[in-house]
Design a protein around this motif. Structure first.
Motif, PDB file in Angstrom:
ATOM      1  N   VAL A 180       0.858  -1.184   0.000  1.00 30.19           N
ATOM      2  CA  VAL A 180       0.000   0.000   0.000  1.00 30.19           C
ATOM      3  C   VAL A 180       0.896   1.237   0.000  1.00 30.19           C
ATOM      4  CG1 VAL A 180      -1.810   1.252   1.227  1.00 30.19           C
ATOM      5  CG2 VAL A 180      -1.776  -1.263   1.272  1.00 30.19           C
ATOM      6  N   LEU A 220      -0.634  -0.706  -4.313  1.00 28.06           N
ATOM      7  CA  LEU A 220      -2.030  -0.289  -4.128  1.00 28.06           C
ATOM      8  C   LEU A 220      -2.025   1.212  -3.872  1.00 28.06           C
ATOM      9  CD1 LEU A 220      -5.046  -1.011  -3.784  1.00 28.06           C
ATOM     10  CD2 LEU A 220      -4.603  -1.289  -1.340  1.00 28.06           C
ATOM     11  N   LEU A 222      -3.523   4.880  -2.974  1.00 25.77           N
ATOM     12  CA  LEU A 222      -4.548   5.564  -2.194  1.00 25.77           C
ATOM     13  C   LEU A 222      -4.852   6.910  -2.846  1.00 25.77           C
ATOM     14  CD1 LEU A 222      -3.248   4.840   1.420  1.00 25.77           C
ATOM     15  CD2 LEU A 222      -4.879   3.510   0.062  1.00 25.77           C
ATOM     16  N   ILE A 230      -8.898   3.878  -1.159  1.00 23.79           N
ATOM     17  CA  ILE A 230      -8.279   3.015  -2.168  1.00 23.79           C
ATOM     18  C   ILE A 230      -8.698   3.458  -3.566  1.00 23.79           C
ATOM     19  CG2 ILE A 230      -8.331   0.659  -3.079  1.00 23.79           C
ATOM     20  CD1 ILE A 230      -8.551  -0.193  -0.064  1.00 23.79           C
ATOM     21  N   ILE A 282      -8.549   2.240   3.408  1.00 27.01           N
ATOM     22  CA  ILE A 282      -7.626   1.176   3.783  1.00 27.01           C
ATOM     23  C   ILE A 282      -7.870   0.767   5.237  1.00 27.01           C
ATOM     24  CG2 ILE A 282      -5.800   2.831   4.381  1.00 27.01           C
ATOM     25  CD1 ILE A 282      -5.380  -0.735   2.887  1.00 27.01           C
ATOM     26  N   TRP A 314       0.533  -2.600   4.703  1.00 20.49           N
ATOM     27  CA  TRP A 314       0.155  -1.212   4.975  1.00 20.49           C
ATOM     28  C   TRP A 314       1.000  -0.711   6.140  1.00 20.49           C
ATOM     29  CZ3 TRP A 314      -4.547   0.510   8.234  1.00 20.49           C
ATOM     30  CH2 TRP A 314      -4.675   1.913   8.193  1.00 20.49           C
TER      31      TRP A 314
END
Length: 360
Positions: A180, A220, A222, A230, A282, A314
């Motif tokens: 993330v 991933l 944000l 997300i 998230i 994360w």
């Protein structure tokens, strides 16, 4: 009748690569489609010519101001020898949305589909037949006018090149580990996040490199304002199954409107599953993983179709999904959509377009 396409055949054809060792985007066919745009004339001179180098002025505006958009779709060979395209009309519609955002003149999507069919038909011997393989089709447009002025170009080149590609998963579809991203930003509302433009991908490379150094396959992203919600996984849209409900980030102006994403939503609804497009934080996913309601996660895109996610990293938190195994929904979606694409599953949606019937 469509505008005639002039065809210049290559004087010598290349040797075809081993279909069991294609990789992705490493081999290119014998011919390409080219068309010019000139202010006042419009799009003109459509032609199929031998694949080869192109000449650009050092002041070509694409090199300085980045006016470039592209698409990606595939042609598939069926067991009975037919060649199928998957939802090319959706790619053309998205290409024109990208054109509009980058101030590039629109193209006639129906004519380009016609041109792609002509090109694929000419290169039909390049369409691989091995399971999981396909012919990747890359249409793209870029500014060619020689001018050092910050404005839209008055000249463009539209091209289509073809590349036989292997199965995205050499050893079968397996869940990937994803990092993330908390530092870099892919896009913000009002920017170019919902356009398929070259600059978006250049901006994502740094985070991708750092993720790979840490052992993660993808990033991933944000949202670019709060770093909380997300958006996408690498070059794919993303879905989560939480407490029986399939959720995916809503199209908010900074997320690419994926063709596979739309197809997945339609398939899921046809199975009477609940699909919700909304903001997903998230933190919400982390909490779902703690209470046991985060059941599946997967990315969707042209290259991999369905890419299951087994773990999210994360910061100092690890989110394990379905014990690192592919979920039932992801597997079923992969089998269904790839089956429609290669003709082994009935296309009840009317998504495939036949190029020509050829010998298997």
């Amino acid at each position: 009748m469509p505008t005639p396409i002039n065809v210049q055949l290559a004087p010598q054809l290349k040797a075809k690569p081993d279909q069991t060792k294609l990789g992705f985007g490493q081999h290119f066919t014998d011919h390409m489609f080219v068309m010019d745009y000139t202010e006042g004339t419009g799009w003109h001179d459509p032609r199929i010519v031998p694949y080869g180098k192109i000449e650009l002025d050092p002041a070509a505006m694409v090199l300085h101001y980045g006016q470039a958009v592209f698409e990606g779709l595939k042609a598939f060979r069926t067991e009975d020898g037919r060649l199928l395209l998957f939802r090319p009309d959706q790619n053309m519609a998205r290409l024109n949305r990208s054109n509009d955002r980058l101030s590039i003149p629109p193209i006639d999507g129906d004519f380009i589909i016609h041109a792609i069919k002509e090109l694929v038909n000419l290169e039909k011997d390049w369409v691989p037949a091995e399971p999981g393989t396909s012919l990747y089709i890359r249409p793209y447009i870029f500014a060619t006018e020689a001018c050092l002025g910050v404005r839209a170009s008055y000249r463009y080149l539209f091209m289509v090149i073809l590349s036989p590609v292997g199965a995205y998963y050499a050893e079968g579809i397996k869940p990937v580990r994803i990092n993330v991203e908390n530092d870099y930003v892919r896009a913000v509302r009002g920017g170019t996040g919902n356009a398929k433009t070259a600059g978006n991908y250049a901006a994502s490379i740094k985070a991708q490199e750092e993720a790979k150094e840490e052992g993660y396959a993808q990033v991933l992203w944000l949202d670019g304002v709060e770093k909380k919600y997300i958006e996408e996984v690498g070059s794919m849209n993303v879905f989560f199954k939480v407490n029986g409900e399939v959720v995916t980030p809503e199209l908010n102006g900074s997320i690419l409107q994926g063709v596979t994403r739309a197809s997945v939503i339609e398939v899921l609804k046809s199975w009477d599953l609940t699909v919700t497009e909304r903001r997903i934080s998230i933190e919400e996913l982390y909490e779902a993983s703690l209470n046991g309601t985060l059941e599946e996660a997967f990315g969707t895109g042209t290259a991999a179709v369905i890419s299951p996610v087994g773990e999210l990293n994360w910061g100092d938190k690890k989110i394990l999904i379905n014990n690192g195994q592919i979920g039932e929904i992801a597997q079923k979606l992969y089998n269904t959509i790839t089956g429609i694409q290669n003709g082994s599953v009935a296309d009840t949606f009317g998504w495939t377009v036949q190029v020509e019937t050829v010998k298997a």
